[in-house]
Design a protein around this motif. Structure first.
Motif, PDB file in Angstrom:
ATOM      1  N   ARG A  83       0.006   0.527   8.331  1.00  0.00           N
ATOM      2  CA  ARG A  83      -0.328   1.384   7.187  1.00  0.00           C
ATOM      3  C   ARG A  83      -0.841   0.545   6.015  1.00  0.00           C
ATOM      4  NH1 ARG A  83       4.453   5.276   5.777  1.00  0.00           N
ATOM      5  NH2 ARG A  83       2.880   6.570   4.777  1.00  0.00           N
ATOM      6  N   ILE A  84      -0.203  -0.594   5.776  1.00  0.00           N
ATOM      7  CA  ILE A  84      -0.641  -1.459   4.674  1.00  0.00           C
ATOM      8  C   ILE A  84      -2.040  -2.005   4.955  1.00  0.00           C
ATOM      9  CG2 ILE A  84      -0.180  -3.620   3.438  1.00  0.00           C
ATOM     10  CD1 ILE A  84       1.618  -1.184   2.629  1.00  0.00           C
ATOM     11  N   GLU A  85      -2.334  -2.350   6.186  1.00  0.00           N
ATOM     12  CA  GLU A  85      -3.693  -2.793   6.512  1.00  0.00           C
ATOM     13  C   GLU A  85      -4.701  -1.681   6.280  1.00  0.00           C
ATOM     14  OE1 GLU A  85      -5.124  -5.816   7.141  1.00  0.00           O
ATOM     15  OE2 GLU A  85      -3.119  -6.464   6.568  1.00  0.00           O
ATOM     16  N   ARG A  86      -4.294  -0.454   6.572  1.00  0.00           N
ATOM     17  CA  ARG A  86      -5.171   0.697   6.312  1.00  0.00           C
ATOM     18  C   ARG A  86      -5.370   0.876   4.805  1.00  0.00           C
ATOM     19  NH1 ARG A  86      -9.345   3.721   7.150  1.00  0.00           N
ATOM     20  NH2 ARG A  86      -8.997   5.951   7.236  1.00  0.00           N
ATOM     21  N   VAL A  87      -4.302   0.695   4.041  1.00  0.00           N
ATOM     22  CA  VAL A  87      -4.420   0.759   2.579  1.00  0.00           C
ATOM     23  C   VAL A  87      -5.398  -0.308   2.100  1.00  0.00           C
ATOM     24  CG1 VAL A  87      -3.205   0.431   0.382  1.00  0.00           C
ATOM     25  CG2 VAL A  87      -2.121   1.751   2.200  1.00  0.00           C
ATOM     26  N   LYS A  88      -5.277  -1.523   2.620  1.00  0.00           N
ATOM     27  CA  LYS A  88      -6.188  -2.596   2.237  1.00  0.00           C
ATOM     28  C   LYS A  88      -7.635  -2.195   2.524  1.00  0.00           C
ATOM     29  CE  LYS A  88      -3.188  -6.586   3.220  1.00  0.00           C
ATOM     30  NZ  LYS A  88      -3.102  -7.751   4.127  1.00  0.00           N
ATOM     31  N   GLU A  89      -7.853  -1.641   3.708  1.00  0.00           N
ATOM     32  CA  GLU A  89      -9.198  -1.215   4.095  1.00  0.00           C
ATOM     33  C   GLU A  89      -9.736  -0.201   3.089  1.00  0.00           C
ATOM     34  OE1 GLU A  89     -11.395   0.895   7.927  1.00  0.00           O
ATOM     35  OE2 GLU A  89      -9.217   0.888   7.828  1.00  0.00           O
ATOM     36  N   LEU A  90      -8.934   0.771   2.757  1.00  0.00           N
ATOM     37  CA  LEU A  90      -9.369   1.809   1.824  1.00  0.00           C
ATOM     38  C   LEU A  90      -9.569   1.258   0.418  1.00  0.00           C
ATOM     39  CD1 LEU A  90      -7.117   4.685   3.176  1.00  0.00           C
ATOM     40  CD2 LEU A  90      -9.608   4.451   3.453  1.00  0.00           C
ATOM     41  N   LEU A  91      -8.755   0.292   0.010  1.00  0.00           N
ATOM     42  CA  LEU A  91      -8.935  -0.350  -1.292  1.00  0.00           C
ATOM     43  C   LEU A  91     -10.242  -1.136  -1.336  1.00  0.00           C
ATOM     44  CD1 LEU A  91      -5.311  -1.598  -2.050  1.00  0.00           C
ATOM     45  CD2 LEU A  91      -6.560   0.213  -3.264  1.00  0.00           C
ATOM     46  N   ASN A 101       5.127  -0.140  -4.060  1.00  0.00           N
ATOM     47  CA  ASN A 101       6.294  -0.976  -3.757  1.00  0.00           C
ATOM     48  C   ASN A 101       6.222  -1.547  -2.357  1.00  0.00           C
ATOM     49  OD1 ASN A 101       7.449  -0.626  -6.280  1.00  0.00           O
ATOM     50  ND2 ASN A 101       8.675   1.137  -5.630  1.00  0.00           N
ATOM     51  N   GLN A 102       5.842  -0.711  -1.382  1.00  0.00           N
ATOM     52  CA  GLN A 102       5.736  -1.187  -0.009  1.00  0.00           C
ATOM     53  C   GLN A 102       4.599  -2.205   0.114  1.00  0.00           C
ATOM     54  OE1 GLN A 102       4.754   1.465   3.495  1.00  0.00           O
ATOM     55  NE2 GLN A 102       7.007   1.345   3.618  1.00  0.00           N
ATOM     56  N   PHE A 103       3.492  -1.947  -0.549  1.00  0.00           N
ATOM     57  CA  PHE A 103       2.346  -2.855  -0.524  1.00  0.00           C
ATOM     58  C   PHE A 103       2.736  -4.224  -1.073  1.00  0.00           C
ATOM     59  CE2 PHE A 103      -1.673  -4.704  -1.823  1.00  0.00           C
ATOM     60  CZ  PHE A 103      -2.561  -4.278  -0.861  1.00  0.00           C
ATOM     61  N   ILE A 130       4.606   0.175   9.366  1.00  0.00           N
ATOM     62  CA  ILE A 130       4.407  -0.130   7.939  1.00  0.00           C
ATOM     63  C   ILE A 130       3.280  -1.143   7.774  1.00  0.00           C
ATOM     64  CG2 ILE A 130       5.438  -1.275   5.928  1.00  0.00           C
ATOM     65  CD1 ILE A 130       8.129   0.055   6.810  1.00  0.00           C
ATOM     66  N   LEU A 131       3.291  -2.181   8.590  1.00  0.00           N
ATOM     67  CA  LEU A 131       2.250  -3.206   8.499  1.00  0.00           C
ATOM     68  C   LEU A 131       0.867  -2.619   8.793  1.00  0.00           C
ATOM     69  CD1 LEU A 131       4.138  -6.154  10.228  1.00  0.00           C
ATOM     70  CD2 LEU A 131       3.658  -5.892   7.780  1.00  0.00           C
TER      71      LEU A 131
END
Length: 186
Positions: A121-129, A153-155, A118-119
């Motif tokens: 994935r969230i870092e990947r989301v941050k990168e994409l954002l 929610n997870q973010f 999960i952590l």
């Protein structure tokens, strides 16, 4: 070593010590045998000085393999089956029983494989954002989230911020991959 810059630093440092680097990949480096024994204490010190940990026992190497496999999974999720079962993926990739891997990882890292995933994935989301090339809906789809609401929610649970607020702030947006679970709220 989890990024190209890391691999470059390791190669440069090993070459500065007089070793010929044959191959560097995520989590490992292979140097040519010149007949002389490798000074592991010096190598360990140089790697530590550069923020790396030299893994020389079997369990530590297995933990590193798990981390690398998870990072690879997160970064290729858009290319692969989005509904891949993590336990099956890790068992197949590493060649060991998932329950053994899970127990070992938790005891060494202090978090479960699932939380580590999960952590990451969230870092990947941050990168994409930060790249600001994809919508939140596209990011959710790319990373296999069931919905934008699930991703949001997870973010927020992990970062304390909504994805929208995260996009608006400018400083300290991301962590290096090797620091992802340090101080996590999950």
């Amino acid at each position: 070593m989890v990024c190209d810059r890391c691999k470059k630093v390791v190669a440069e440092e090993l070459e500065a010590l007089g070793y010929k680097v044959l191959h560097i990949s995520l989590g490992e480096a292979e140097i040519a045998s010149s007949g002389n024994e490798v000074d592991m204490d010096t190598v360990r010190q140089v790697m530590t000085d550069n923020g790396f940990e030299l893994l020389d026992n079997r369990k530590s190497k297995l933990i590193e393999q798990i981390k690398v496999a998870i990072i690879e999974l997160v970064h290729r999720q858009g290319e692969a089956d989005l509904h891949i079962n993590t336990s099956d993926y890790l068992s197949e990739k590493i060649g060991a029983d998932y329950h053994h891997l899970s127990a070992l990882f938790s005891s060494f890292e202090g978090i479960t494989i699932e939380k580590y995933l999960i952590l990451q994935r969230i870092e990947r989301v941050k990168e994409l954002l930060v790249y600001n090339e994809l919508s939140l809906k596209e990011i959710a789809h790319l990373l296999g989230y069931s919905s934008v609401a699930h991703l949001s929610n997870q973010f927020k649970k992990v970062t304390g911020l909504t994805p929208t607020h995260f996009k608006e702030i400018k400083e300290d947006k991301r962590k290096t991959i090797d620091k992802v679970h340090d101080g996590a709220k999950l």
